[in-house]
Structure formats: structure tokens, C-alpha cells
Design a protein around this motif. Structure first.
Motif, PDB file in Angstrom:
ATOM      1  N   GLY A   2     -80.763  65.534  67.256  1.00 23.27           N
ATOM      2  CA  GLY A   2     -81.984  65.903  67.949  1.00 23.27           C
ATOM      3  C   GLY A   2     -83.110  66.274  67.003  1.00 23.27           C
ATOM      4  N   SER A   3     -84.194  66.741  67.596  1.00 25.43           N
ATOM      5  CA  SER A   3     -85.403  67.067  66.841  1.00 25.43           C
ATOM      6  C   SER A   3     -85.942  68.436  67.236  1.00 25.43           C
ATOM      7  N   LEU A   4     -86.645  69.037  66.294  1.00 24.07           N
ATOM      8  CA  LEU A   4     -87.386  70.271  66.537  1.00 24.07           C
ATOM      9  C   LEU A   4     -88.670  70.218  65.724  1.00 24.07           C
ATOM     10  N   ARG A   5     -89.673  70.945  66.189  1.00 23.27           N
ATOM     11  CA  ARG A   5     -90.921  71.045  65.444  1.00 23.27           C
ATOM     12  C   ARG A   5     -91.245  72.519  65.227  1.00 23.27           C
ATOM     13  N   LEU A   6     -91.302  72.903  63.979  1.00 27.09           N
ATOM     14  CA  LEU A   6     -91.652  74.265  63.623  1.00 27.09           C
ATOM     15  C   LEU A   6     -93.150  74.353  63.339  1.00 27.09           C
ATOM     16  N   SER A   7     -93.714  75.506  63.654  1.00 26.41           N
ATOM     17  CA  SER A   7     -95.117  75.769  63.354  1.00 26.41           C
ATOM     18  C   SER A   7     -95.221  77.064  62.557  1.00 26.41           C
ATOM     19  N   ARG A  67    -100.199  69.634  57.951  1.00 28.70           N
ATOM     20  CA  ARG A  67    -101.065  70.796  58.147  1.00 28.70           C
ATOM     21  C   ARG A  67    -102.250  70.428  59.024  1.00 28.70           C
ATOM     22  N   ALA A  68    -102.686  71.408  59.791  1.00 28.59           N
ATOM     23  CA  ALA A  68    -103.951  71.329  60.517  1.00 28.59           C
ATOM     24  C   ALA A  68    -104.860  72.359  59.856  1.00 28.59           C
ATOM     25  N   TYR A  69    -105.673  71.899  58.912  1.00 29.45           N
ATOM     26  CA  TYR A  69    -106.435  72.833  58.081  1.00 29.45           C
ATOM     27  C   TYR A  69    -107.429  73.647  58.907  1.00 29.45           C
ATOM     28  N   ALA A  70    -108.002  73.035  59.924  1.00 29.54           N
ATOM     29  CA  ALA A  70    -108.969  73.757  60.748  1.00 29.54           C
ATOM     30  C   ALA A  70    -108.328  74.934  61.465  1.00 29.54           C
ATOM     31  N   LYS A  71    -107.042  74.818  61.749  1.00 28.60           N
ATOM     32  CA  LYS A  71    -106.310  75.888  62.438  1.00 28.60           C
ATOM     33  C   LYS A  71    -105.545  76.764  61.460  1.00 28.60           C
ATOM     34  N   ASN A  72    -105.577  76.418  60.169  1.00 26.05           N
ATOM     35  CA  ASN A  72    -104.787  77.121  59.152  1.00 26.05           C
ATOM     36  C   ASN A  72    -103.324  77.192  59.576  1.00 26.05           C
ATOM     37  N   THR A  73    -102.825  76.081  60.036  1.00 26.22           N
ATOM     38  CA  THR A  73    -101.464  75.986  60.560  1.00 26.22           C
ATOM     39  C   THR A  73    -100.700  74.878  59.849  1.00 26.22           C
ATOM     40  N   MET A  74     -99.423  75.117  59.642  1.00 26.29           N
ATOM     41  CA  MET A  74     -98.541  74.143  59.012  1.00 26.29           C
ATOM     42  C   MET A  74     -97.411  73.812  59.987  1.00 26.29           C
ATOM     43  N   TYR A  75     -96.915  72.597  59.899  1.00 27.95           N
ATOM     44  CA  TYR A  75     -95.854  72.146  60.796  1.00 27.95           C
ATOM     45  C   TYR A  75     -94.701  71.550  59.994  1.00 27.95           C
ATOM     46  N   GLU A  97     -94.044  82.129  62.091  1.00 22.69           N
ATOM     47  CA  GLU A  97     -93.334  80.908  62.447  1.00 22.69           C
ATOM     48  C   GLU A  97     -93.004  80.890  63.943  1.00 22.69           C
ATOM     49  N   SER A  98     -92.882  79.684  64.456  1.00 26.05           N
ATOM     50  CA  SER A  98     -92.427  79.502  65.833  1.00 26.05           C
ATOM     51  C   SER A  98     -91.803  78.123  65.945  1.00 26.05           C
ATOM     52  N   GLY A  99     -91.042  77.926  67.023  1.00 23.95           N
ATOM     53  CA  GLY A  99     -90.494  76.607  67.294  1.00 23.95           C
ATOM     54  C   GLY A  99     -89.018  76.440  67.020  1.00 23.95           C
ATOM     55  N   GLY A 100     -88.369  77.461  66.494  1.00 22.52           N
ATOM     56  CA  GLY A 100     -86.940  77.346  66.257  1.00 22.52           C
ATOM     57  C   GLY A 100     -86.157  77.334  67.558  1.00 22.52           C
ATOM     58  N   GLY A 101     -84.865  77.074  67.445  1.00 20.84           N
ATOM     59  CA  GLY A 101     -84.031  77.070  68.634  1.00 20.84           C
ATOM     60  C   GLY A 101     -82.711  76.381  68.392  1.00 20.84           C
ATOM     61  N   LEU A 102     -82.044  76.063  69.498  1.00 16.09           N
ATOM     62  CA  LEU A 102     -80.743  75.394  69.468  1.00 16.09           C
ATOM     63  C   LEU A 102     -80.930  73.943  69.882  1.00 16.09           C
ATOM     64  N   VAL A 103     -80.364  73.048  69.094  1.00 13.62           N
ATOM     65  CA  VAL A 103     -80.473  71.623  69.381  1.00 13.62           C
ATOM     66  C   VAL A 103     -79.161  70.941  69.008  1.00 13.62           C
TER      67      VAL A 103
END
Length: 120
Positions: free
Chosen positions: A16-21, A68-76, A6-12
Motif C-alpha cells: 500500500g501507500s501513505l503520504r506524510l506531510s 516540497r510546496a515552498y509557498a506553504k513551507n511544507t514537505m511531503y 508531521e502528519s499522515g502516518g498510520g497503518l497500511v
């Protein structure tokens, strides 16, 4: 070997908004999900995605969007209109099984988690 990162966490600030990957490696998954755990509480479902269908916990429906970006095997997870009640560690999960998508017991693989803190 399967790994979820996982990545994308933080303080907001509230509102506000955040996007996790979540980047998955080792194999593709039909079902992936996001879960969260606040201090002193059980881990709870947030959202899941299976074959392009999306599912949300009632507490986040209309504010969060899973994709999801299936080509990248990534979820958001796009998180908007955040409130202090969304503060938690957010975990990415994946499974090869086909149980209830928002049931955490049905997931076999977990990431290490990323902290999301929403200040009032």
C-alpha cells in the motif's frame, strides 16, 4: 520559534501507500529531510530535498518520493510499495547548514514523529 509538525502516518497493508506531510513554521529552510527509526534501531535517513534536488536512501529509492510546496513551507513524502521493513516512526527535519543532506547529525530541527506501520 521553529516548529515542524508531521502528519499522515498510520497503518497500511504491505504493497500500500501513505503520504506524510511536514508543516514548518518560524522560518524557511533550504534543506529538509525525512528520517525514520524502527524499534531497537538507530535513526536512519530516508530522503532529503535541497534547492529542489532530491536525495534518497538506497532502501527507499524508486518507492518513495520527496517533494516540497515552498509557498506553504511544507514537505511531503509519498511512500508506495510499502513493506513491513518500512515500519518505523518517521521524523521530519530541517537545517540551516549545508552538510551532507542524508546525514542526520547535520539537522538542527526535528518534529515529534509520526508512526507508520505496515502489516504483512
Amino acid at each position: 520559534q521553529v516548529q515542524l509538525a508531521e502528519s499522515g502516518g498510520g497503518l497500511v497493508q504491505a504493497g500500500g501507500s501513505l503520504r506524510l506531510s511536514c508543516a514548518a513554521s518560524g522560518r524557511p529552510f533550504d534543506t529538509m529531510g525525512w528520517f525514520r527509526q524502527a524499534p531497537g534501531k538507530e535513526r536512519e535517513s530516508v530522503a532529503a530535498i535541497r534547492f529542489g534536488g532530491t536525495y534518497y536512501a538506497s532502501s527507499v529509492k524508486g518507492r518513495f518520493t520527496i517533494s516540497r510546496a515552498y509557498a506553504k513551507n511544507t514537505m511531503y513524502l509519498q511512500m508506495d510499495s510499502l513493506t513491513p521493513e518500512d515500519t518505523a516512526i518517521y521524523y521530519c527535519a530541517a537545517t540551516t547548514r549545508y552538510g551532507a543532506v542524508l546525514d542526520r547529525t547535520g539537522y538542527d530541527y526535528w518534529g515529534q514523529g509520526t508512526q507508520v506501520t505496515v502489516s504483512s
